[in-house]
Design a protein around this motif. Structure first.
Motif, PDB file in Angstrom:
ATOM      1  N   ASP A  54       0.842  -1.192   0.000  1.00 46.02           N
ATOM      2  CA  ASP A  54       0.000   0.000   0.000  1.00 46.02           C
ATOM      3  C   ASP A  54       0.882   1.247   0.000  1.00 46.02           C
ATOM      4  O   ASP A  54       1.638   1.490   0.943  1.00 46.02           O
ATOM      5  CB  ASP A  54      -0.910  -0.002   1.229  1.00 46.02           C
ATOM      6  CG  ASP A  54      -1.809   1.220   1.281  1.00 46.02           C
ATOM      7  OD1 ASP A  54      -2.646   1.356   0.380  1.00 46.02           O
ATOM      8  OD2 ASP A  54      -1.643   2.028   2.206  1.00 46.02           O
ATOM      9  N   THR A  55       0.798   2.040  -1.064  1.00 43.78           N
ATOM     10  CA  THR A  55       1.650   3.224  -1.227  1.00 43.78           C
ATOM     11  C   THR A  55       0.853   4.514  -1.188  1.00 43.78           C
ATOM     12  O   THR A  55       1.401   5.568  -1.523  1.00 43.78           O
ATOM     13  CB  THR A  55       2.420   3.134  -2.555  1.00 43.78           C
ATOM     14  OG1 THR A  55       1.470   3.027  -3.639  1.00 43.78           O
ATOM     15  CG2 THR A  55       3.344   1.927  -2.563  1.00 43.78           C
ATOM     16  N   ALA A  56      -0.406   4.466  -0.804  1.00 43.95           N
ATOM     17  CA  ALA A  56      -1.227   5.674  -0.813  1.00 43.95           C
ATOM     18  C   ALA A  56      -0.749   6.690   0.218  1.00 43.95           C
ATOM     19  O   ALA A  56      -0.809   7.902  -0.013  1.00 43.95           O
ATOM     20  CB  ALA A  56      -2.693   5.311  -0.562  1.00 43.95           C
ATOM     21  N   SER A  57      -0.282   6.216   1.357  1.00 41.08           N
ATOM     22  CA  SER A  57       0.146   7.117   2.431  1.00 41.08           C
ATOM     23  C   SER A  57       1.642   7.377   2.449  1.00 41.08           C
ATOM     24  O   SER A  57       2.143   8.021   3.375  1.00 41.08           O
ATOM     25  CB  SER A  57      -0.276   6.546   3.791  1.00 41.08           C
ATOM     26  OG  SER A  57       0.274   5.250   3.985  1.00 41.08           O
ATOM     27  N   LEU A  58       2.369   6.885   1.446  1.00 39.78           N
ATOM     28  CA  LEU A  58       3.826   7.068   1.444  1.00 39.78           C
ATOM     29  C   LEU A  58       4.249   8.537   1.384  1.00 39.78           C
ATOM     30  O   LEU A  58       5.192   8.925   2.078  1.00 39.78           O
ATOM     31  CB  LEU A  58       4.445   6.297   0.275  1.00 39.78           C
ATOM     32  CG  LEU A  58       4.657   4.798   0.471  1.00 39.78           C
ATOM     33  CD1 LEU A  58       5.415   4.208  -0.707  1.00 39.78           C
ATOM     34  CD2 LEU A  58       5.389   4.504   1.762  1.00 39.78           C
ATOM     35  N   PRO A  59       3.627   9.387   0.548  1.00 42.40           N
ATOM     36  CA  PRO A  59       4.072  10.792   0.531  1.00 42.40           C
ATOM     37  C   PRO A  59       3.997  11.472   1.889  1.00 42.40           C
ATOM     38  O   PRO A  59       4.896  12.245   2.255  1.00 42.40           O
ATOM     39  CB  PRO A  59       3.109  11.439  -0.484  1.00 42.40           C
ATOM     40  CG  PRO A  59       2.693  10.333  -1.377  1.00 42.40           C
ATOM     41  CD  PRO A  59       2.621   9.125  -0.488  1.00 42.40           C
ATOM     42  N   ARG A  60       2.962  11.174   2.654  1.00 40.28           N
ATOM     43  CA  ARG A  60       2.851  11.784   3.986  1.00 40.28           C
ATOM     44  C   ARG A  60       3.948  11.288   4.903  1.00 40.28           C
ATOM     45  O   ARG A  60       4.559  12.073   5.648  1.00 40.28           O
ATOM     46  CB  ARG A  60       1.478  11.461   4.568  1.00 40.28           C
ATOM     47  CG  ARG A  60       1.268  11.933   5.998  1.00 40.28           C
ATOM     48  CD  ARG A  60      -0.181  11.774   6.409  1.00 40.28           C
ATOM     49  NE  ARG A  60      -0.612  10.385   6.276  1.00 40.28           N
ATOM     50  CZ  ARG A  60      -0.504   9.483   7.248  1.00 40.28           C
ATOM     51  NH1 ARG A  60       0.047   9.814   8.405  1.00 40.28           N
ATOM     52  NH2 ARG A  60      -0.935   8.243   7.071  1.00 40.28           N
ATOM     53  N   TYR A  61       4.243   9.985   4.863  1.00 40.49           N
ATOM     54  CA  TYR A  61       5.315   9.447   5.701  1.00 40.49           C
ATOM     55  C   TYR A  61       6.677   9.987   5.282  1.00 40.49           C
ATOM     56  O   TYR A  61       7.509  10.329   6.135  1.00 40.49           O
ATOM     57  CB  TYR A  61       5.317   7.927   5.629  1.00 40.49           C
ATOM     58  CG  TYR A  61       4.190   7.264   6.377  1.00 40.49           C
ATOM     59  CD1 TYR A  61       3.973   7.505   7.729  1.00 40.49           C
ATOM     60  CD2 TYR A  61       3.327   6.383   5.736  1.00 40.49           C
ATOM     61  CE1 TYR A  61       2.937   6.899   8.416  1.00 40.49           C
ATOM     62  CE2 TYR A  61       2.286   5.765   6.414  1.00 40.49           C
ATOM     63  CZ  TYR A  61       2.094   6.031   7.749  1.00 40.49           C
ATOM     64  OH  TYR A  61       1.067   5.433   8.421  1.00 40.49           O
ATOM     65  N   VAL A  62       6.924  10.068   3.984  1.00 41.51           N
ATOM     66  CA  VAL A  62       8.232  10.526   3.501  1.00 41.51           C
ATOM     67  C   VAL A  62       8.474  11.976   3.905  1.00 41.51           C
ATOM     68  O   VAL A  62       9.585  12.350   4.312  1.00 41.51           O
ATOM     69  CB  VAL A  62       8.321  10.351   1.970  1.00 41.51           C
ATOM     70  CG1 VAL A  62       9.567  11.020   1.423  1.00 41.51           C
ATOM     71  CG2 VAL A  62       8.326   8.872   1.606  1.00 41.51           C
ATOM     72  N   THR A  63       7.449  12.806   3.827  1.00 41.32           N
ATOM     73  CA  THR A  63       7.610  14.202   4.223  1.00 41.32           C
ATOM     74  C   THR A  63       7.951  14.326   5.702  1.00 41.32           C
ATOM     75  O   THR A  63       8.862  15.078   6.084  1.00 41.32           O
ATOM     76  CB  THR A  63       6.314  14.976   3.915  1.00 41.32           C
ATOM     77  OG1 THR A  63       6.016  14.870   2.521  1.00 41.32           O
ATOM     78  CG2 THR A  63       6.464  16.440   4.297  1.00 41.32           C
ATOM     79  N   THR A  64       7.250  13.584   6.528  1.00 41.37           N
ATOM     80  CA  THR A  64       7.538  13.625   7.967  1.00 41.37           C
ATOM     81  C   THR A  64       8.931  13.097   8.269  1.00 41.37           C
ATOM     82  O   THR A  64       9.661  13.662   9.106  1.00 41.37           O
ATOM     83  CB  THR A  64       6.491  12.805   8.734  1.00 41.37           C
ATOM     84  OG1 THR A  64       5.182  13.285   8.416  1.00 41.37           O
ATOM     85  CG2 THR A  64       6.715  12.898  10.230  1.00 41.37           C
ATOM     86  N   GLN A  65       9.331  12.028   7.606  1.00 44.36           N
ATOM     87  CA  GLN A  65      10.660  11.459   7.842  1.00 44.36           C
ATOM     88  C   GLN A  65      11.763  12.418   7.395  1.00 44.36           C
ATOM     89  O   GLN A  65      12.787  12.567   8.080  1.00 44.36           O
ATOM     90  CB  GLN A  65      10.776  10.128   7.097  1.00 44.36           C
ATOM     91  CG  GLN A  65       9.888   9.034   7.644  1.00 44.36           C
ATOM     92  CD  GLN A  65       9.721   7.884   6.680  1.00 44.36           C
ATOM     93  OE1 GLN A  65      10.284   7.895   5.580  1.00 44.36           O
ATOM     94  NE2 GLN A  65       8.918   6.901   7.060  1.00 44.36           N
ATOM     95  N   TYR A  66      11.552  13.067   6.271  1.00 38.91           N
ATOM     96  CA  TYR A  66      12.561  14.015   5.779  1.00 38.91           C
ATOM     97  C   TYR A  66      12.717  15.192   6.746  1.00 38.91           C
ATOM     98  O   TYR A  66      13.857  15.570   7.099  1.00 38.91           O
ATOM     99  CB  TYR A  66      12.162  14.503   4.386  1.00 38.91           C
ATOM    100  CG  TYR A  66      12.999  15.652   3.879  1.00 38.91           C
ATOM    101  CD1 TYR A  66      14.290  15.445   3.392  1.00 38.91           C
ATOM    102  CD2 TYR A  66      12.497  16.958   3.894  1.00 38.91           C
ATOM    103  CE1 TYR A  66      15.055  16.499   2.938  1.00 38.91           C
ATOM    104  CE2 TYR A  66      13.251  18.013   3.437  1.00 38.91           C
ATOM    105  CZ  TYR A  66      14.537  17.783   2.964  1.00 38.91           C
ATOM    106  OH  TYR A  66      15.291  18.836   2.514  1.00 38.91           O
ATOM    107  N   LEU A  67      11.627  15.773   7.180  1.00 41.01           N
ATOM    108  CA  LEU A  67      11.703  16.906   8.100  1.00 41.01           C
ATOM    109  C   LEU A  67      12.304  16.492   9.444  1.00 41.01           C
ATOM    110  O   LEU A  67      13.091  17.245  10.036  1.00 41.01           O
ATOM    111  CB  LEU A  67      10.308  17.492   8.309  1.00 41.01           C
ATOM    112  CG  LEU A  67       9.641  18.127   7.079  1.00 41.01           C
ATOM    113  CD1 LEU A  67       8.223  18.582   7.417  1.00 41.01           C
ATOM    114  CD2 LEU A  67      10.459  19.287   6.546  1.00 41.01           C
ATOM    115  N   THR A  68      11.964  15.302   9.911  1.00 41.48           N
ATOM    116  CA  THR A  68      12.506  14.833  11.195  1.00 41.48           C
ATOM    117  C   THR A  68      14.007  14.608  11.111  1.00 41.48           C
ATOM    118  O   THR A  68      14.767  14.991  12.014  1.00 41.48           O
ATOM    119  CB  THR A  68      11.796  13.547  11.629  1.00 41.48           C
ATOM    120  OG1 THR A  68      10.390  13.757  11.653  1.00 41.48           O
ATOM    121  CG2 THR A  68      12.265  13.111  12.998  1.00 41.48           C
TER     122      THR A  68
END
Length: 607
Positions: free
Chosen positions: A423-437
């Motif tokens: 499931d890749t629907a929520s990947l953009p949200r996770y990637v953004t949070t991981q990058y900022l963190t």
């Protein structure tokens, strides 16, 4: 100033309140005292078989609605703490129904189940004819999935396994049994239509692979050295009936072995999961049910901070505390002078985390009551921080045994892990949070090392994210920047395996080799879940840079206004030193420092 909640002696909390689901049935009790656990010398080897009782059916239907997004997170039923077996069966039943939900809906439509049971209402004219079980569709789906597991046959011992009878569940059960022949025929037609020679082929490919991998998944348990030492725990386990084996030996009933790399980690056979949950050593904090991936990530960070000693006095940050397992393990590795600052607890989870740290005797774990991204790297409370475990939320696509993860992490992750690894629907949200963190973790001026950890197998959350951060670090003008360093080879060799069913699910073609060679990627197997680790270390400041700064500021006795001429002389000295040959050539930086220091000392004596 951020608010830090320090652990105090908090008693065990009682579970209060009665939760009503959409159909009006109760899944809890008003007051349920904590059970008392006592040491026993024998293992409870009794196993119960299907079908489930009324309480499990009702609770599984509520969790199914939560997974589907039809309701919020329900409170835990009271029997979860008194019967861990039923707790696991509830999660397993809800997840299994969700994975077969499309097939179940087709069976209900094919057999005209809802339209066959009509409830006539004459309270408000004109009379209406509504389906009787339309208001409890989740309960019908859960009980139909259970009936499918039984081969669409009426269970013999169903009544005696029920315990407390719920009228609504009993009515649905009797209605489904009247249609069991129709359901069996409709299920056969569904398999023919889908060309499914086996029942698991009705699920998606990634869900089927996950089920195939978690059949024989062992249970990892960490010895809490803050409570008991490893020898005492092993002696208690052997007195209880467990057998210690070598790491490469085949499993025997209720056996375990010591992890060859991680000293405080024990690996138990798959048949001991229910017994461990109800074990007294687990409830008093001597043993902790913890996934191996979090232990590996925390160990890597600790070894980078203190490579020459068993403990460190430096402070450590955990960007997302979660259940507190990683923070408590770092507290066990750190000395009492070193603190572990854990970020981001929810308001309702603060007391639970404080209670858990108190139970585990992790007195140096301090909860920072704010999100990590809202913290200021220049705050005075972070002046002693030298390492950061960056573990932002991820898609959890590398998890193999979902039920055990939910038992460990809590029900809040059920919607994320139920959708499957692909499931890749929520990947953009996770990637953004991981990058900022990760970027925020690398901005702390006193931090020397950062470990990025995620339980994902998608390259977007792993190598591609690290590639983007490394490109930005290479363009940075910082004199002591962070650089990606290789993970310890001993750790890499101990966890890497090639026999994974997940390789066809991940596109590994565009992954940069310079990044993948330094990071640690573990694909899920039947023995270990998948995860990803990348280590960043701050490079030392060049001595020439320190000297130029000192010359410009005039801290070495020179005139700050003549900083530019001093810098030119320093460059000439470096060029002259390069012309020297042999071992007698002095390092140019050292020569310039001796020369400058000599001038400053002479001028000081003259004064």
């Amino acid at each position: 100033m951020v608010e830090i909640l320090r652990p105090t002696a908090i008693g065990r909390l009682e579970e209060l309140g009665v939760n009503q689901d959409s159909s009006g049935a109760s899944i809890g009790v008003s007051i349920d005292p904590q059970p008392q656990f006592e040491e026993v010398n024998t293992i409870q080897r009794t196993k119960r078989l299907l079908p489930y009782n009324h309480r499990v059916m009702l609770a599984a239907s509520v969790y199914l609605e939560y997974i589907q997004g039809q309701r919020g997170l329900p409170p835990q039923p009271s029997y979860f703490k008194t019967d861990p077996y039923l707790m696991r069966q509830t999660y397993k039943l809800a997840l299994g129904t969700f994975h077969y939900i499309q097939v179940i809906e087709d069976l209900l439509l094919d057999t005209y189940f809802y339209s066959s049971y009509v409830q006539v209402s004459i309270s408000n004219p004109p009379p209406s004819r509504d389906p009787q079980f339309r208001q409890c569709q989740s309960l019908v789906a859960v009980m139909l999935y259970n009936l499918k597991l039984l081969g669409f046959k009426a269970p013999r011992a169903y009544q005696c396994e029920f315990g407390e009878t719920v009228r609504e569940v009993q009515e649905v059960h009797e209605a489904l049994l009247r249609f069991k022949t129709k359901f069996h025929a409709a299920f056969a037609r569904c398999r023919i239509k889908c060309n499914a020679y086996q029942e698991d082929q009705l699920m998606s490919n990634d869900i089927r692979i996950r089920y195939k991998s978690c059949v024989s998944t062992p249970r990892h348990v960490r010895v809490n050295s803050l409570r008991r030492n490893k020898d005492q725990v092993i002696m208690t386990l052997e007195n209880r009936g467990y057998t210690k084996i070598a790491p490469l030996e085949p499993w025997t009933p209720f056996s375990f072995y010591c992890d060859p790399l991680l000293e405080q980690l024990l690996v138990f056979s798959p048949d001991s999961k229910d017994d461990l949950t109800n074990f007294a050593l687990v409830h008093d904090g001597s043993l902790l049910l913890q996934d191996k991936s979090t232990v590996v990530a925390a160990s890597i960070l600790h070894n980078m901070i203190s490579p020459n000693g068993p403990s460190s006095n430096d402070d450590v940050i955990v960007t997302d505390i979660g259940t507190g397992n990683a923070a408590c393990y770092l507290a066990a590795l750190q000395s009492k002078e070193g603190s572990v600052l854990a970020f981001g607890p929810a308001p309702d989870a603060t007391e639970k985390l404080l209670t858990k740290s108190d139970t585990l005797n992790a007195s140096n774990v301090h909860i920072v009551n704010e999100p990590f991204l809202q913290s200021s790297c220049k705050d005075k409370i972070f002046k002693g921080v030298r390492g950061i475990l960056c573990n932002p939320p991820s898609s959890l696509s590398g998890v193999v045994d979902i039920v055990e993860l939910v038992v460990e992490e809590g029900e809040k992750i059920l919607p994320a892990v139920a959708k499957g690894p692909c499931d890749t629907a929520s990947l953009p949200r996770y990637v953004t949070t991981q990058y900022l963190t990760l970027k925020h973790a690398l901005s702390f001026p006193k931090v020397s090392c950062v470990v990025f950890f995620t339980r994902s197998i998608h390259p977007q959350e792993c190598e591609h994210l690290v590639r983007k951060v490394c490109d930005e670090l290479s363009e940075s003008s910082d004199d002591s920047p962070f650089r990606l360093v290789p993970v310890d080879s001993a750790v890499r060799e101990s966890v890497l395996t090639n026999d994974s069913f997940y390789h066809p699910l991940v596109n590994m073609k565009n992954i940069p080799t310079d990044i993948s060679s330094k990071c640690l990627r573990v694909m899920p197997t039947a023995e270990l879940g998948g995860f990803f680790v990348a280590t960043f270390q701050r490079m030392a400041v060049k001595s020439s840079t320190i000297l130029e700064r000192a010359l410009e500021k005039g801290t070495l006795g020179g005139d700050p206004s003549k900083g530019s001429s001093s810098a030119k002389k320093h460059k000439k000295n470096k060029k002259a030193a390069k012309k020297l040959k042999g071992d007698s050539a002095m390092d140019p930086t050292t020569a310039s420092m001796i020369k400058v220091r000599g001038k400053s000392r002479k001028s000081a004596k003259r004064k």
